[in-house]
Every structure is written in C-alpha cells, then in structure tokens.
Design an enzyme around this catalytic site. Sequence first.
Site, PDB file in Angstrom:
ATOM      1  N   ARG A 229       0.854  -1.182   0.000  1.00 49.10           N
ATOM      2  CA  ARG A 229       0.000   0.000   0.000  1.00 49.10           C
ATOM      3  C   ARG A 229       0.894   1.237   0.000  1.00 49.10           C
ATOM      4  O   ARG A 229       1.920   1.279   0.688  1.00 49.10           O
ATOM      5  CB  ARG A 229      -0.930   0.020   1.219  1.00 49.10           C
ATOM      6  CG  ARG A 229      -2.080  -0.986   1.141  1.00 49.10           C
ATOM      7  CD  ARG A 229      -3.065  -0.629   0.028  1.00 49.10           C
ATOM      8  NE  ARG A 229      -4.215  -1.514  -0.036  1.00 49.10           N
ATOM      9  CZ  ARG A 229      -4.309  -2.556  -0.838  1.00 49.10           C
ATOM     10  NH1 ARG A 229      -3.289  -2.883  -1.622  1.00 49.10           N
ATOM     11  NH2 ARG A 229      -5.417  -3.286  -0.872  1.00 49.10           N
ATOM     12  N   HIS A 277      -0.894  -0.440 -10.397  1.00 50.40           N
ATOM     13  CA  HIS A 277      -1.521  -1.382  -9.470  1.00 50.40           C
ATOM     14  C   HIS A 277      -1.883  -2.687 -10.185  1.00 50.40           C
ATOM     15  O   HIS A 277      -3.049  -3.118 -10.197  1.00 50.40           O
ATOM     16  CB  HIS A 277      -2.762  -0.758  -8.826  1.00 50.40           C
ATOM     17  CG  HIS A 277      -3.081  -1.357  -7.484  1.00 50.40           C
ATOM     18  ND1 HIS A 277      -3.484  -0.612  -6.406  1.00 50.40           N
ATOM     19  CD2 HIS A 277      -3.044  -2.636  -7.033  1.00 50.40           C
ATOM     20  CE1 HIS A 277      -3.699  -1.400  -5.362  1.00 50.40           C
ATOM     21  NE2 HIS A 277      -3.425  -2.642  -5.721  1.00 50.40           N
TER      22      HIS A 277
END
Length: 314
Positions: A229, A277
């Site tokens: 993250r 991502h």
Amino acid sequence: MTIIVPFCGRITPRERQESLESINACLNNIRVMPFEDLTDGERRTARMAVVANPDPADLSDLPMLEWVQSLWAGVERLVEEMPNPAIRIVRMTDPQLALTMSEAVLAWTLYLHRDMPLYREQQTKTRWCQHPLVLPQDRPVGILGMGNLGRAAAQRLKENGFPVTGWSRTPWATADIPMTYGPSGLEALLRQSAIVVVLLPLTPQTRGLLDDWRFGQIREGASLINFARGPIIDQAALGRALDRGHLSHAVLDVFEREPLPKDDWLWSHPKVTVLPHISAPTQTGTASQLVARNLQAFYDQGVIPACVQRDVGY
C-alpha cells in the site's frame, strides 16, 4: 427458495458484471445481486454481503448484516469505513493471488537484479556499456510482511537462488525462511538487503513505516519494491533517499492516490518505475469459487470463515 445476497461495490460495471456472473455460476439456491436491485425486504433480511470498495451508506441499509466477504486482499479501507464495528470482515485469501504476487515479486526483483533501469537509461543516451553481473546468491532480498503473499514470494525468490530474509512486527515461526522481528529486526534487515520488497498490510503501525530514518538505515545502493500500500512509504522521504543516491531505484505499484495524478513527481523521476496497481489483481474465476464456497458453507452450515482482527487491521 433462493437466498438473495447483496453485492455492494464501487467498481466498474464490467468488473461487477463479470464478478456476479462468475460467483452465481458456482452457487446453489443462493443468488448474489447488486445492492440497488434488492427490495426493501431483501435488504432488511440480508445477513451477509459480497463487497468490493463498498459505499458505507449501502452497508448501513443492511440492518441484519453479520459479515462481509471482500473480493480483495486489502481490507484497511473496510476496517476504517465499516459502519458497525460488530460486522465481521472476511478478506480474499485466494491461493492464486499469492501465486500471482510471487510471480510479480520475482519478475521485478529480476528487473532490478539484472540492472534493467541502468540499461534502459543507457539506451536513451545511445550508450553501449556492459556492467559486471552479480549472481543471485550475492543479492540478498528482504521481505517486509510474511503473510500468505510474503511467504509465497519468499519461496519463489529462494527457488531462484536469492538469499531471502523476512520481517514481521511480532515473532512467529516459519519453516525455512530466516526471520527478523520488531524495530531492531527491521533495521537489521534494511542494512543487509540489496532489494527490499514491501508486502505489509496498511495499519496504523505500518503507515509511514519507511521514513527518513528507515531510509537512512537501508543499505547504500539498495533498491525498493512496494507491492503493498502506498502510505506505508513516506513519499517525500523516498524522494530524498533517491535524490541523494542512497537508494538506487524504486518500483512502485501502489500509491496514496490512485490513479497517480498526472503531475506527481514520481512519473518523471529517473530512478522510479511506476506501475498501475497490476502486481496481483484478483482473478475472477478462482476468487469466485472461494466466495461461493464461503457463502454456501454459511447458509448450509452456519460457518463464517476466519475473519480480520479489527484491532490489528488484518
């Protein structure tokens, strides 16, 4: 009688349609339907929901909700936004996710190990220059976070000849990967690792974990991969470590804001590789089978799968 289960998610229409079709194909006497298509009665009686970045207001309209099944491995947003703390959260633990992540970690570790950023830079300057080859056994890798994803990545790297050390905030045993623990263990791992891979969950304890102090502890010339993250890394501190040459390169797949704003400095920094991502996306087929098994076990036998520990965030 068919049991109706709400699907609450702020994802694209295509993603939602694919997920619904795939999950429902695996179910008997249960049907997952979009939240907005449910009647008031179906909302009032729903005991669980399938979720993917759900709107908290939708979950608040399910008064009998006992637990939610996430389609994603990351649950920090769910933990933060869940309207009722008594509602249990089940994260996605698809074994295919760990395999996909381990493949990504190996691929981008090799990218750094074989000096691809350097050779790419040389190409832009039409420069022909060969550099000494470092063998995998001489390129130690440190993995921050040794959950399912971290263990799978560590094993894949080990199979390819890299010495691997894992780090966890608290002690626990793993069969064949050397481990360090706590603040002192983290600093020891950073000092010894040529490549550091971040696979930690985002919690209050891991937010901003890699800051100026920790980047100062990292082995000089080391590289970084963040597939966890974005907020785990202090982005300004990362920039300072790259600019002074202490850190040689960063491969980043996750960010504080996604999509990454077009004016963000990370896009153009010569020592940063930006990925959108993509390191370990949920695989609809295998994830749907797992979700269907969990739903079927709950409505057939009353079994709720292992849940997130809300006090620790995962």
